[in-house]
Design a protein around this motif. Structure first.
Motif, PDB file in Angstrom:
ATOM      1  N   TYR A 194       6.893   5.890   9.632  1.00 20.28           N
ATOM      2  CA  TYR A 194       6.099   4.512  10.445  1.00 20.28           C
ATOM      3  C   TYR A 194       5.969   5.300  11.254  1.00 20.28           C
ATOM      4  N   GLU A 195       4.682   4.920  12.020  1.00 20.10           N
ATOM      5  CA  GLU A 195       4.550   4.907  13.710  1.00 20.10           C
ATOM      6  C   GLU A 195       4.721   3.645  14.240  1.00 20.10           C
ATOM      7  N   THR A 196       4.797   3.073  15.409  1.00 24.47           N
ATOM      8  CA  THR A 196       5.107   2.140  16.395  1.00 24.47           C
ATOM      9  C   THR A 196       3.658   1.902  17.445  1.00 24.47           C
ATOM     10  N   VAL A 197       2.943   0.848  17.377  1.00 23.20           N
ATOM     11  CA  VAL A 197       2.266   0.966  18.166  1.00 23.20           C
ATOM     12  C   VAL A 197       1.782  -0.410  19.147  1.00 23.20           C
ATOM     13  N   GLY A 198       2.112  -0.547  20.381  1.00 20.57           N
ATOM     14  CA  GLY A 198       1.678  -2.093  20.756  1.00 20.57           C
ATOM     15  C   GLY A 198       0.792  -2.026  21.973  1.00 20.57           C
ATOM     16  N   VAL A 199       0.267  -2.995  21.613  1.00 23.49           N
ATOM     17  CA  VAL A 199      -1.065  -3.156  22.441  1.00 23.49           C
ATOM     18  C   VAL A 199      -1.316  -5.032  23.394  1.00 23.49           C
ATOM     19  N   VAL A 200      -2.666  -4.923  24.067  1.00 21.93           N
ATOM     20  CA  VAL A 200      -2.469  -6.142  24.029  1.00 21.93           C
ATOM     21  C   VAL A 200      -4.309  -6.403  23.648  1.00 21.93           C
ATOM     22  N   GLY A 201      -5.093  -7.222  23.553  1.00 24.26           N
ATOM     23  CA  GLY A 201      -6.214  -7.698  22.988  1.00 24.26           C
ATOM     24  C   GLY A 201      -6.786  -8.710  22.506  1.00 24.26           C
ATOM     25  N   GLN A 202      -8.048  -9.103  21.691  1.00 23.95           N
ATOM     26  CA  GLN A 202      -7.988 -10.107  20.634  1.00 23.95           C
ATOM     27  C   GLN A 202      -7.301  -9.418  19.596  1.00 23.95           C
ATOM     28  N   LEU A 203      -6.770 -10.503  18.400  1.00 23.58           N
ATOM     29  CA  LEU A 203      -6.031  -9.897  17.470  1.00 23.58           C
ATOM     30  C   LEU A 203      -7.039  -9.203  16.309  1.00 23.58           C
ATOM     31  N   THR A 204      -7.819  -9.670  15.931  1.00 24.17           N
ATOM     32  CA  THR A 204      -9.097  -9.240  15.052  1.00 24.17           C
ATOM     33  C   THR A 204      -9.514  -7.997  14.841  1.00 24.17           C
ATOM     34  N   LYS A 205     -10.107  -7.886  16.829  1.00 23.49           N
ATOM     35  CA  LYS A 205     -10.656  -7.083  17.168  1.00 23.49           C
ATOM     36  C   LYS A 205      -9.544  -5.584  17.024  1.00 23.49           C
ATOM     37  N   ARG A 206      -8.592  -5.895  17.672  1.00 21.02           N
ATOM     38  CA  ARG A 206      -7.388  -4.418  17.982  1.00 21.02           C
ATOM     39  C   ARG A 206      -6.846  -4.166  16.418  1.00 21.02           C
ATOM     40  N   ILE A 207      -6.978  -5.853  15.481  1.00 25.08           N
ATOM     41  CA  ILE A 207      -6.294  -4.540  13.618  1.00 25.08           C
ATOM     42  C   ILE A 207      -7.397  -3.797  13.203  1.00 25.08           C
ATOM     43  N   LEU A 208      -8.861  -3.763  13.213  1.00 23.90           N
ATOM     44  CA  LEU A 208      -9.964  -3.866  12.170  1.00 23.90           C
ATOM     45  C   LEU A 208     -10.421  -2.258  13.132  1.00 23.90           C
ATOM     46  N   ALA A 209      -9.710  -2.046  13.955  1.00 28.48           N
ATOM     47  CA  ALA A 209     -10.296  -0.859  15.555  1.00 28.48           C
ATOM     48  C   ALA A 209      -8.525   0.199  14.763  1.00 28.48           C
TER      49      ALA A 209
END
Length: 152
Positions: A88-103
């Motif tokens: 597995y790999e881990t990623v942490g971001v800030v943003g609009q949930l739906t857009k970040r998930i799909l991107a």
């Protein structure tokens, strides 16, 4: 499943979701991406609160927010996936949930998304929208697993 994306939140049901995704990944020789997202609105609130609460020009930086999100994903990965021996790999971001998930799903060629959903009344969905519903409607590369949870 080759690559699964698990949306990690600071709630108990996330652990169950990660374990289930891990079991599926192990059975299919797949890998997982644990994605923790700090919503833009929450980041803005924290940034403003820190700025107002200090005599100095102290702010809550984007880097701090992303590091905080990443720490959550790493912690859950270590505790829930390490025993399963699943890559597995881990990623942490800030943003609009739906857009970040799909991107993120598009960027990593994800073929399965896992997330926690919220039970809401039909009028609540119409008024406030629903991330899980939006992902279900817009993710076209494979299945979406939603662990439903009652939230206030």
């Amino acid at each position: 499943m080759d690559t699964g994306l698990v949306v990690v939140e600071p709630i108990d049901s996330t652990r169950e979701l990660v374990r289930e995704a891990g079991a599926l990944a192990k059975g299919s020789d797949g890998r997982l991406i644990l994605l923790s997202i700090l919503p833009e609105e929450e980041y803005d609130e924290r940034h403003e609160a820190r700025r107002r609460g200090s005599d100095f020009e102290t702010t809550y930086t984007l880097e701090e927010a992303e590091d905080e999100a990443l720490r959550l994903a790493r912690k859950i990965g270590l505790e829930e996936l390490k025993p399963l021996d699943v890559p597995y790999e881990t990623v942490g971001v800030v943003g609009q949930l739906t857009k970040r998930i799909l991107a993120m799903a598009a960027e990593h060629d994800v073929d399965h998304i896992f997330l926690v959903g919220t039970r809401r009344s039909p009028s609540g969905k119409a008024l406030f929208g629903d991330v899980a519903q939006s992902i279900l409607l817009n993710f076209e590369n494979g299945p979406v697993t939603v662990l439903m949870q009652d939230r206030e």
